[in-house]
Design a protein around this motif. Structure first.
Motif, mmCIF file in Angstrom:
data_model
loop_
_atom_site.group_PDB
_atom_site.id
_atom_site.type_symbol
_atom_site.label_atom_id
_atom_site.label_comp_id
_atom_site.label_asym_id
_atom_site.label_seq_id
_atom_site.Cartn_x
_atom_site.Cartn_y
_atom_site.Cartn_z
ATOM 1 N N ASP A 600 0.880 -1.170 0.000
ATOM 2 C CA ASP A 600 0.000 0.000 0.000
ATOM 3 C C ASP A 600 0.920 1.223 0.000
ATOM 4 O OD1 ASP A 600 -1.542 2.197 0.818
ATOM 5 O OD2 ASP A 600 -2.960 0.909 1.887
ATOM 6 N N THR A 603 0.253 3.893 2.867
ATOM 7 C CA THR A 603 0.529 3.617 4.285
ATOM 8 C C THR A 603 1.850 2.878 4.489
ATOM 9 O OG1 THR A 603 -0.545 1.449 4.314
ATOM 10 C CG2 THR A 603 -1.956 3.363 4.717
ATOM 11 N N GLY A 604 2.387 2.280 3.440
ATOM 12 C CA GLY A 604 3.635 1.534 3.564
ATOM 13 C C GLY A 604 3.471 0.108 4.055
ATOM 14 N N HIS A 605 2.236 -0.347 4.177
ATOM 15 C CA HIS A 605 2.024 -1.734 4.616
ATOM 16 C C HIS A 605 2.316 -2.717 3.485
ATOM 17 C CE1 HIS A 605 -0.325 -0.070 8.023
ATOM 18 N NE2 HIS A 605 0.089 -1.156 8.607
ATOM 19 N N PRO A 723 6.001 -0.087 8.057
ATOM 20 C CA PRO A 723 5.248 0.904 7.285
ATOM 21 C C PRO A 723 5.963 2.252 7.257
ATOM 22 C CG PRO A 723 3.763 -0.335 8.679
ATOM 23 C CD PRO A 723 5.152 -0.792 9.045
#
Lengths: 735, 283
Positions: A600, A603-605, A723
């Motif tokens: 993502d 968000t960095g997920h 994240p």
């Protein structure tokens, strides 16, 4: 299918882990940490603790006859304080926040803790060397007893071929500096033990460990006792992963039992660490920094590798020099490399010691080597699989240390197997990193990454590797039943089941007819450690030998017929100090992985949708256990690569809790793990068995980094890919 | 043997009269109480109110929902509540794990007053108040006033939280809750966003409430953003450009073990944008 030997007990809760053992006359021990990353003890007054009601005894450095220990060399005081000066190590200096100061023994744990709180201690603070850079620049030596003028106390070299000629031949050069992080073992069962004097007068420690005989020897050395006066016994062990290879409470609890016995008090002592004490109190996977260069010709052939590797050893060596050696072998990758220069250093600091952890230096090495290879493939516009196959080690190849690879090099096979499986179609799942937070399709990027690796099986660099077994055969004409005696530690991996299966296979009787006696120095020989992916390999060979001996006696008419055998594999060598030449290992395991992930970008997920792991295990003894090892290793690798972020500030761990140090949960781990087990026999393995339990952890982080690059176009050089870090990286390198 | 005073009253009156007479630590669901005391002997007097059944459950009157102080998160998750409570119910599913949700209470979450308390942002968007009782009487305080600072609350000596009151204003409004952590569950938030947005039949936003948690000592409503949203149509393209960084000026996120302050700012914007998009698509 064979029932797992320890399965019913563990499923029903009947299995006794060290903390489950209850004796009515227990005394309770509280180990007091110094809480000083670097300080000199000025004054220690334990008298106020003795005055606390319920406190029975206090153990200090003066109670340890030879106040030193260490798995490879003895550079650590058992207890900090004025001791007997029978060690070269300065006993009154704390070099780690979890150095142990004293042990309070009391009628109950509350009194022991109250006693610990009453101890008066005065420290003179010394400069804290909190990380590698600070330590390298400092004139303060953490271990002046070693006579060196640097804290970089262990240096390994590789000088192979002609590095300048290599660079002049290179059409493409890839450079990168990589930061690899700590990792905490987070085994289910925090350290716990009991100690007592047994019926034969031996000081006895029941603890969860990885190598009974090594524990026994370290206790005997510090207590200045013959080894036979010490007994070490393993009850059920709640995971280990290398985290139980070094001493935690073995020596002090043995010393405490002896001190009480000398006063005529013969009561068992128990000790148990909290999760926080466990995380602060034992070593970690090493953090480190590695600067690497890789050169290749236009056709993809590697012509030069250079690397400078620094590992943070922390306050004491533990197994750092050995882990460094393994990193040293792995940092160039499992490839034919004609020209190489590698310098690797272990550096003392005041941070938590680095030590054994599943993979033992290979994961750090593979993160570097495989990311470099993936960058090279991109620079050459070449398929990363083709690039590997072109350079892969094969039977007959010379390894990075100028010795021929042990036969059975199966790297090309695992690379093929993983790549073929990956070319099949599949659907990625919905990216759902947080239950209430489904990502929006527009924010998702998907990518695929590949990495492979190798890892030695068994102890390296000239260590006197061995494994002992004893077998007794019972019956008249036919063997009706048998007993196997073995020291092997069952750390949860299933070794006690696999060893029994191998004994049954070797004797030629049913599994049910084999009884087993395990993990007690009073009954079994030296198994060596449950580590280095060696236990099935080494134990199988020891069992084959013991059965052969027993069968000879059986054929001579002995009843029962007892066979004992010490298996010794081909010798290995320490590396040449100048060139690094030598044969460091007698066997290797090979693995390749493909990771498909979604990220993502808002968000960095990261979610790993699927991982394919092709692992050559040589011969499957127990498929369920082997698959369990593969999946467990990948889950642990996932934590290493993405979620687990141990933080150390001023040489103190700031998040020693599982609420802040996040091991992956069931919704975080790869949505699908496809395990492909190859069975190319190891020519020296029992029934062709290879070591396999560490290998799947080795290439995973590099495969994730490659997939993340495929998804976003950004290379990440630092783990874990939290994240926060991913988003910062994406922001600094806009798509 | 040590003894500490332990009292477990079975009705509110006896609890209040005991409470008036001494300094007690209140124990309800225990999910914050016990973890804070691992390894330490209990030394303070404990008033265990978990048996006060009259403080448990959700009831509704003409003008308000009344959530009893001891109502557990599992009860709220399963409760039949109008759409405006969707955010609160989503939050209820994020408080710890199932075991914590089965024990932890709504009032405990408020009284613990963690900046990362999952229950607080959605209750702020519901304009919730806290009902307090003591032997001297009763008072009702808006939740935003009840939370006075980092782990600080406006609770006078002798007072117990008896209920959370939610006025029946925008029951049919869109409501959302998003929690972002480094792990999928059993995780302390990096940032949380709760929203309640009401629109008239034509799609014009009549009321907007947006609260952000874990980015300031006390979770905050973004009142400036809320007023910019009011009067806009749900499909107004301008919504796609809200919010911007200046809407977060009152937040003061920190760098900690979970994330950097920068990350928290960015993630807050992302979460709000996603909620606004969900709102736009909810018609």
């Amino acid at each position: 299918m064979t029932t797992r030997l320890d399965g019913p007990e563990k499923v029903t809760g009947a299995a006794l882990f060290p903390a489950d053992v209850v004796r009515p006359d227990f005394l309770h021990a509280q180990i007091v940490f110094t809480d000083q990353p670097h300080a000199r003890l000025v004054d220690l007054d334990v008298e106020p603790a003795r005055a606390v009601p319920g406190v029975v005894e206090i153990l200090t450095a003066a109670d340890i006859p030879v106040n030193e220990y260490g798995l490879v060399f003895r550079d650590q005081p058992v207890l900090i304080g004025p001791g007997n000066e029978l060690t070269a190590v300065a006993e009154n200096i704390s070099r780690w926040e979890a150095d142990q100061l004293c042990v309070v023994i009391a009628e109950n744990i509350e009194a022991a803790r109250a006693g610990a709180a009453a101890i008066k201690v005065e420290w003179e603070e010394l400069p804290i060397l909190g990380d590698i850079d600070t330590s390298l620049q400092s004139t303060v030596m953490l271990h002046p007893e070693n006579g060196l003028d640097t804290n970089a106390y262990h240096h390994l070299r590789i000088r192979k071929g002609d590095i300048d000629a290599g660079w002049s031949e290179a059409d493409v050069v890839i450079e990168g500096t990589y930061e690899v992080p700590y990792q905490e073992h987070a085994f289910l069962q925090p350290e716990a033990a009991i100690s007592y004097i047994d019926e034969e007068g031996r000081v006895t420690v029941e603890i969860a460990g990885q190598w009974t005989v090594e524990d026994q020897e370290q206790i005997a050395h510090a207590l200045d006792l013959p080894t036979e006066a010490v007994r070490v016994k393993y009850p059920a062990i709640g995971g280990a992963f290398g985290g139980r290879e070094d001493m935690s409470m073995q020596i002090v609890l043995a010393a405490a039992a002896r001190k009480l016995a000398a006063r005529g008090i013969r009561r068992p002592i128990r000790c148990q660490w909290s999760r926080e004490e466990s995380i602060v109190g034992h070593h970690k996977r090493h953090r480190g920094r590695i600067k690497a260069r890789l050169g290749a010709r236009r056709d993809g052939k590697i012509v030069a590798v250079e690397a400078d590797c620094y590992l943070d050893a922390g306050g004491y060596n533990y197994t750092s020099n050995k882990v460094l050696g393994n990193l040293h072998l792995c940092v160039g990758g499992p490839y034919e490399i004609p020209n190489a220069r590698i310098d690797s250093y272990a550096v003392y600091t005041n941070a938590v010691p680095g030590g054994a952890f599943r993979g033992f230096g290979a994961p750090q090495g593979a993160m570097v080597a495989e990311t470099q290879m993936n960058k090279l493939a991109l620079a050459l516009d070449m398929d990363p699989i083709e690039l590997r196959l072109l350079n892969s080690l094969r039977d007959g190849s010379m390894g990075i240390t100028q010795a021929e690879m042990p036969l059975g090099v199966s790297l090309p096979f695992v690379i093929d197997a993983a790549a073929n499986a990956a070319s099949e179609e599949f659907q990625v799942g919905e990216l759902r990193p947080v239950a209430t937070l489904p990502s929006e399709e527009s924010a998702i990027r998907r990518g695929r990454g590949f990495a492979c690796g190798y890892k030695n099986v068994g102890f390296s660099f000239g260590f006197p590797e061995r494994c002992e077994a004893a077998v007794e055969l019972f019956g008249d004409d036919e063997v009706e039943r048998a007993i196997l005696y073995h020291g092997a530690a069952e750390v949860g991996q299933g070794s006690h089941t696999a060893l029994r299966q191998m004994a049954a296979m070797a004797i030629g009787i049913d599994y049910e007819r084999v009884e087993t006696v395990y993990s007690d120095t009073a009954t079994s020989g030296d198994s060596g450690s449950a580590s280095a992916s060696r236990l099935t390999w080494m134990s199988g060979n020891s069992i084959l030998g013991a059965v052969e001996e027993a069968t000879k006696k059986w054929n001579d008419g002995e009843r029962p017929a007892r066979g004992e055998f010490r298996f010794v594999p081909p010798p290995t060598q320490t590396l040449d100090p100048v060139t690094g030449a030598g044969q460091p290992n007698f066997a290797y395991g090979y693995v390749a992985e493909v990771v498909d992930l979604s990220v993502d970008i808002e968000t960095g997920h990261i979610r790993v949708d699927r991982v394919i792991c092709a692992n050559d295990v040589g011969r499957v003894i127990n498929r369920t256990l082997v698959e369990g090892q593969v999946e467990g290793a990948i889950v642990q690798a996932h934590g290493y690569a993405i979620t687990e972020d141990l933080q150390v500030k001023d040489a103190r761990i700031t998040n020693p809790r599982l609420s802040a140090y996040l091991i992956p949960g069931i919704d975080d781990i790869p949505a699908e793990i496809r395990t492909i087990l190859l069975e190319h026999p190891d020519p020296r393995g029992p029934w062709g068995v290879r070591g396999m339990a560490e290998m799947p952890l080795v290439p995973y982080a590099a495969a994730v980094v490659a997939a993340l690059h495929d998804a976003t176009g950004v290379w990440f050089h630092q783990l874990p890919l939290t994240p926060s870090r991913v988003l910062a990286g994406l922001t600094a390198n806009p798509l | 043997m040590r003894f500490v005073d332990y009292l477990a009253p079975t009705n509110l009156d006896s609890a209040l009269s005991a409470f008036a007479g001494g300094k007690w630590t209140v124990l309800a669901g225990g999910t914050d109480f016990y973890p804070a005391r691992v390894g330490h002997p209990l030394t303070e007097p404990v008033l265990d109110i978990s048996g006060l059944d009259e403080l448990r459950g959700i009831s509704v009157t003409d003008d308000a929902y009344r959530i009893g102080a001891l109502t557990r998160w599992a009860d709220i998750k399963a409760a039949d509540l109008p759409p405006a409570f969707d955010g609160l119910r989503l939050a209820a599913a994020e408080v710890g794990g199932i075991q914590v949700q089965n024990a932890g209470t709504i009032a405990g979450n408020l009284c613990n007053a963690s900046p990362a308390a999952d229950g607080i942002p959605p209750l702020l968007t519901l304009d919730a108040s806290v009902e307090l009782a003591s032997q001297g009487g009763q008072r009702v305080v808006p939740l935003s006033a009840f939370l006075t600072g980092y782990r600080q609350i406006d609770l006078q000596s002798g007072e117990l939280v008896t209920a959370v009151i939610v006025p029946r204003q925008v029951e049919e409004a869109f409501s959302d809750f998003q929690k972002l952590g480094s792990r999928s569950y059993l995780v302390i938030s990096i940032v949380m966003v709760a929203t309640v947005i009401a629109a008239d039949p034509e799609g014009i936003i009549s009321d907007a409430r947006i609260a952000v948690g874990a980015c300031s000592p006390v979770a905050l409503r973004l009142t400036e953003l809320e007023s910019e949203l009011r009067g806009k149509h749900r499909n107004d393209r301008a919504l796609q450009h809200l919010p911007t960084r200046h809407h977060l000026d009152r937040l003061a996120p920190i760098d900690d073990v979970r994330a950097t302050a920068d990350y928290r700012f960015g993630a807050t914007l992302t979460l709000i944008r996603r909620s606004l998009r969900r709102f736009a698509e909810s018609a």
